[in-house]
Design an enzyme around this catalytic site. Structure first.
Site, PDB file in Angstrom:
ATOM      1  N   LYS A 152       0.855  -1.189   0.000  1.00 28.83           N
ATOM      2  CA  LYS A 152       0.000   0.000   0.000  1.00 28.83           C
ATOM      3  C   LYS A 152       0.890   1.238   0.000  1.00 28.83           C
ATOM      4  O   LYS A 152       1.764   1.390   0.875  1.00 28.83           O
ATOM      5  CB  LYS A 152      -0.891  -0.031   1.235  1.00 28.83           C
ATOM      6  CG  LYS A 152      -2.141   0.812   1.146  1.00 28.83           C
ATOM      7  CD  LYS A 152      -3.042   0.471   2.329  1.00 28.83           C
ATOM      8  CE  LYS A 152      -4.317   1.290   2.319  1.00 28.83           C
ATOM      9  NZ  LYS A 152      -5.090   1.076   3.544  1.00 28.83           N
TER      10      LYS A 152
HETATM   11  O1  G3P Z   1      -8.108   2.165   5.019  1.00 27.92           O
HETATM   12  C1  G3P Z   1      -8.455   3.345   5.675  1.00 27.92           C
HETATM   13  C2  G3P Z   1      -9.646   4.039   5.207  1.00 27.92           C
HETATM   14  O2  G3P Z   1     -10.651   3.137   4.965  1.00 27.92           O
HETATM   15  C3  G3P Z   1     -10.002   5.174   6.123  1.00 27.92           C
HETATM   16  O3  G3P Z   1     -11.179   5.054   6.805  1.00 27.92           O
HETATM   17  O4  G3P Z   1     -12.896   5.761   8.416  1.00 27.92           O
HETATM   18  O5  G3P Z   1     -10.487   6.376   8.824  1.00 27.92           O
HETATM   19  O6  G3P Z   1     -11.773   7.488   7.026  1.00 27.92           O
HETATM   20  P1  G3P Z   1     -11.623   6.234   7.824  1.00 27.92           P
END
Ligand code: G3P
Length: 218
Positions: free
Chosen positions: A87
């Site tokens: 990633k």
């Molecule tokens: O992989 C991370 C991404 O899905 C972020 O999610 O909820 O932190 O915006 P969030």
């Protein structure tokens, strides 16, 4: 549509895997820290533990922000396990690294994508997955789902094979809407995946079936 779980929590990964519908896992440094996994050795061991729990792709994020560092780190991550996908952040060196890994046949996930232009670059660099963060766009009054639509159109126009991995999923409607648009993958928390199960008419209907069975078999 592939379902990935977005967590580094082994119990939740195990739970999602036991449902039988899990296709992979995404992690990031914040999710690792949330589980208290710190230090390079522990982090690497944790990736292997995740790979051993699931059958599909497991995204492991580099910490370096320079090209040489990302290449070095990404190669070590890819050697850990055949399920690992490297990633990379959506920055200039991240795109260069995505191209490097793509030429070497190592799978990548370009993350922190917030615009169609960024997604176009990721596809041109040969990324396996592109991760647009729809919830974080919604958070700033910008339509995250519109970005998924734009990327879908652009990728279809040119036949790019990069898979759209809708990330930053916050609720079940994000999953349904992404599925309608045709996102290849969604990654979300266990609670949101399990939210798809819920319907009061299912619960009411099942209770009635069971009550009728009891009445008939007294
Ligand atoms: O992989 C991370 C991404 O899905 C972020 O999610 O909820 O932190 O915006 P969030």
């Amino acid at each position: 549509m592939k379902f990935f779980i977005d967590t580094a929590n082994l119990d939740q990964i195990r739970e999602a895997q036991s449902l039988g519908v899990l296709d992979g896992v995404t992690t990031n440094p914040s999710l690792m820290a949330k589980e208290g996994i710190t230090g390079t050795n522990n982090i690497l061991k944790h990736y292997v533990a995740i790979c051993n729990l699931v059958d599909g792709d497991v995204s492991a994020e580099v910490i370096s922000t320079d090209y040489e560092g990302m290449v070095r780190e990404g190669e070590s991550l890819a050697e850990l396990h055949h399920q690992i996908v490297v990633k990379l952040p959506m920055i200039k060196d991240g795109i260069r690294a995505a191209k490097y890994f793509s030429d070497k046949g190592i799978r990548t996930n370009v993350t922190l994508v917030f615009s169609a232009g960024q997604a176009l670059l990721a596809a041109k660099a040969g990324a396996t997955y592109v991760s647009p963060f729809i919830g974080r766009l919604d958070d700033i009054s910008t339509d995250g789902l519109n970005l998924i639509e734009e990327i879908k159109t652009i990728y279809e126009n040119y036949g790019y094979e990069t898979q759209i991995l809708a990330a930053s999923i916050r609720h079940t409607m994000h999953i349904i809407d992404c599925a309608k648009i045709g996102a290849d993958v969604m990654t979300g928390p266990l609670s949101v995946i399990e939210g798809l199960l819920k319907h009061p008419l299912t619960d009411i209907g099942l209770a009635k079936f069971l009550a009728d069975y009891e009445k008939g078999n007294k």
